[in-house]
Write a protein that holds these residues in place. Structure first.
Motif, short mmCIF file in Angstrom:
data_model
loop_
_atom_site.label_atom_id
_atom_site.label_comp_id
_atom_site.label_asym_id
_atom_site.label_seq_id
_atom_site.Cartn_x
_atom_site.Cartn_y
_atom_site.Cartn_z
N ARG A 1 40.26 10.32 -5.92
CA ARG A 1 41.35 10.33 -4.95
C ARG A 1 42.56 9.57 -5.48
O ARG A 1 43.71 9.97 -5.27
CB ARG A 1 40.89 9.73 -3.62
CG ARG A 1 41.89 9.83 -2.48
CD ARG A 1 42.16 11.27 -2.09
NE ARG A 1 43.44 11.77 -2.57
CZ ARG A 1 43.82 13.03 -2.47
NH1 ARG A 1 43.02 13.93 -1.93
NH2 ARG A 1 44.98 13.41 -2.93
N SER A 2 42.32 8.48 -6.18
CA SER A 2 43.42 7.72 -6.78
C SER A 2 44.12 8.53 -7.87
O SER A 2 45.35 8.47 -8.00
CB SER A 2 42.92 6.39 -7.36
OG SER A 2 42.40 5.56 -6.34
N GLN B 1 33.62 12.00 -3.01
CA GLN B 1 34.92 11.47 -2.59
C GLN B 1 35.03 11.40 -1.08
O GLN B 1 35.59 10.44 -0.53
CB GLN B 1 36.04 12.32 -3.19
CG GLN B 1 36.09 12.31 -4.70
CD GLN B 1 36.15 10.90 -5.28
OE1 GLN B 1 36.97 10.08 -4.86
NE2 GLN B 1 35.27 10.61 -6.25
N ARG B 2 34.49 12.38 -0.38
CA ARG B 2 34.51 12.34 1.08
C ARG B 2 33.65 11.20 1.62
O ARG B 2 34.01 10.52 2.58
CB ARG B 2 34.06 13.68 1.66
CG ARG B 2 35.04 14.81 1.38
CD ARG B 2 34.63 16.08 2.12
NE ARG B 2 35.56 17.17 1.84
CZ ARG B 2 35.54 18.35 2.47
NH1 ARG B 2 34.62 18.59 3.40
NH2 ARG B 2 36.41 19.28 2.16
N GLY B 3 32.50 11.00 0.97
CA GLY B 3 31.63 9.92 1.41
C GLY B 3 32.22 8.56 1.14
O GLY B 3 32.13 7.66 1.99
N LEU B 4 32.83 8.37 -0.03
CA LEU B 4 33.44 7.09 -0.36
C LEU B 4 34.57 6.75 0.61
O LEU B 4 34.70 5.60 1.05
CB LEU B 4 34.00 7.13 -1.79
CG LEU B 4 32.99 6.98 -2.93
CD1 LEU B 4 33.69 7.20 -4.26
CD2 LEU B 4 32.35 5.60 -2.91
N ALA B 5 35.39 7.75 0.92
CA ALA B 5 36.54 7.52 1.79
C ALA B 5 36.18 7.55 3.27
O ALA B 5 36.98 7.14 4.11
CB ALA B 5 37.62 8.57 1.51
N GLU B 6 34.97 8.05 3.56
CA GLU B 6 34.55 8.27 4.95
C GLU B 6 35.57 9.13 5.68
O GLU B 6 35.91 8.90 6.85
CB GLU B 6 34.33 6.93 5.67
CG GLU B 6 33.23 6.09 5.04
CD GLU B 6 32.93 4.82 5.81
OE1 GLU B 6 33.31 4.74 6.99
OE2 GLU B 6 32.30 3.92 5.23
#
Length: 432
Positions: free
Chosen positions: A288-289, A323-328
């Motif tokens: 994402r970054s 990425q979805r899990g990390l960002a919730e």
């Protein structure tokens, strides 16, 4: 799954829901294309064929195909220890072994919808010619190590600096071959050093060639680099001129904010390898970054001994899920944008023309079946590709209009012979 009835075997047509990266819908479309031109000739609306989905060919932005016969070695080891096991096994592989290993990898890649791949390994004219005969696109990056290190000794790989001359000869030999790009493959900071990086950068710039390099894959790699040189591996690559628009950075799992800025300024592409990074305990890349900074992100599988699969759809799904899990947040990486990472971004990053399957675009495409119980019903074509589709759903694969897989049958590889030869190799090496 060719549906046309043209008397000319080089002309083909397929019909299905045409899903282009970033598009909001997937209209049922008939594509007509030709192997003689290698491009899409027309894309017209159709009322039939809704049980199929057509997508641009998948691009594996980081692989080591010669590892296919070593699948499963070193499981449970961290990267540094895993490399010792695998590199020792690689040293026993002859070039003929590697040809069959490459063929095994291509069987798997075609069945998984891959139409182009970037590969760092032992590359010679016979091996590149094998890829051309099969019909895939390849960015072949012969590996470069530092002085005194000679990889793949049984295959006769050259050491530094002779390997750089070899790469330049290959580049001249295949300059007019549309399926091939030649790149320099400096392995990593810890196997090359800054001086090798600098010379590779100078030669790549002079010859207009790409670079394929591992950078900042693990915490150990980064902390060691900081202790020895006072800078991250990515910073060393930037300082020596190795980063540029034609550079593929494999992993960047431990990229810092300053590293991401350097990558963006250089125009390099990051090849994200989620399954390999997880298997080896290397971490999760800050995708994402990268995206927020404007860094192009492509998807790679890494080698079939560190993944242990070449199924790019599986890795794409894992990449988005992580990425979805990390960002919730379920909206942190859109499925359409993620598909671009596995197609157009990878193609551009490794030096090929991306295709959106518009008239005039390269006819690199994959046809998937949605008539199975697992796929039915298809409310969203994007959701089918992102969350349901597997290699088992892929029926047809074309590269430059040439069929490599038709109705699930490989067209340019003798899979039975490949399996026999690679089983023989594994038995000889004592691999179980």
């Amino acid at each position: 799954m060719t549906t046309g009835t043209s008397p000319h075997p080089q002309e083909h047509s397929v019909t299905g829901r045409l899903l282009r990266p970033g598009a909001l819908d997937a209209p049922v479309t008939t594509l007509r294309f030709s192997a003689s031109s290698g491009t899409v000739e027309s894309a017209e609306p159709s009322r039939d064929g809704a049980a199929r989905v057509i997508v641009p060919g998948l691009v594996n932005a980081h692989a080591h195909s010669g590892m296919a016969v070593l699948r499963g070695l070193g499981d449970g080891l961290v990267l540094e220890d895993w490399l010792k096991v695998v590199m020792a096994a690689e040293d026993t592989l002859t070039e003929d072994d590697m040809r069959w290993s490459l063929s095994l990898a291509m069987c798997e890649m075609i069945r998984a919808g891959t139409t182009a791949f970037a590969d760092m390994f032992h590359w010679t004219e016979p091996l590149i010619d094998t890829v051309i005969e099969v019909g895939l696109r390849v960015s072949a990056a012969p590996v470069v190590l530092g002085e005194g290190m000679t990889p793949y000794s049984a295959a006769g790989t050259l050491g530094f600096p002779a390997q750089l001359d070899h790469i330049e000869r290959l580049a001249a030999r295949y300059a007019s071959e549309p399926l091939v790009r030649i790149a320099f493959g400096p392995h990593a900071v810890y196997t090359c050093g800054a001086d090798v990086f600098r010379e590779v950068a100078e030669r790549a710039a002079a010859g207009g060639l790409g670079v394929h390099v591992h950078l900042s894959e693990t915490s150990h790699e980064v902390t060691t680099a900081l202790a020895e040189r006072g800078e991250t591996p990515i910073a060393t690559a930037a300082r020596t001129g190795l980063l540029g628009p034609s550079t593929i950075i494999a992993h960047a799992t431990k990229a810092t904010a300053d590293d991401i800025r350097l990558i963006r300024e250089s125009g390099a592409t990051v090849a994200h390898n989620p399954q390999s990074n997880l298997k080896l305990g290397s971490g999760i890349a800050p995708v994402r970054s990268f995206l927020d900074a404007g860094v192009p992100v492509a998807i790679g599988t890494d080698g079939p001994a560190s993944n242990d699969s070449l199924d790019l759809l599986r890795d794409l799904r894992l990449a988005v899920s992580l990425q979805r899990g990390l960002a919730e947040r379920a909206d942190v990486w859109d499925s359409g944008d993620a598909l671009a990472a596995a197609t157009a971004n990878g193609a551009a990053g490794i030096g090929f023309t991306p295709t959106t399957l518009l008239p005039g675009d390269p006819a690199d495409l994959v046809v998937l079946d949605t008539s199975t119980a697992r796929a039915h019903p298809v409310h969203s074509t994007h959701a089918f590709i992102a969350w349901t589709a597997t290699a088992a759903d892929i029926r047809d694969v074309y590269v430059a209009g040439r069929p490599l897989l038709l109705n699930g049958d490989l067209q340019t590889l003798d899979e039975e012979r490949v399996l026999y030869e690679t089983t023989r190799i594994a038995s000889r090496l004592g691999i179980r």
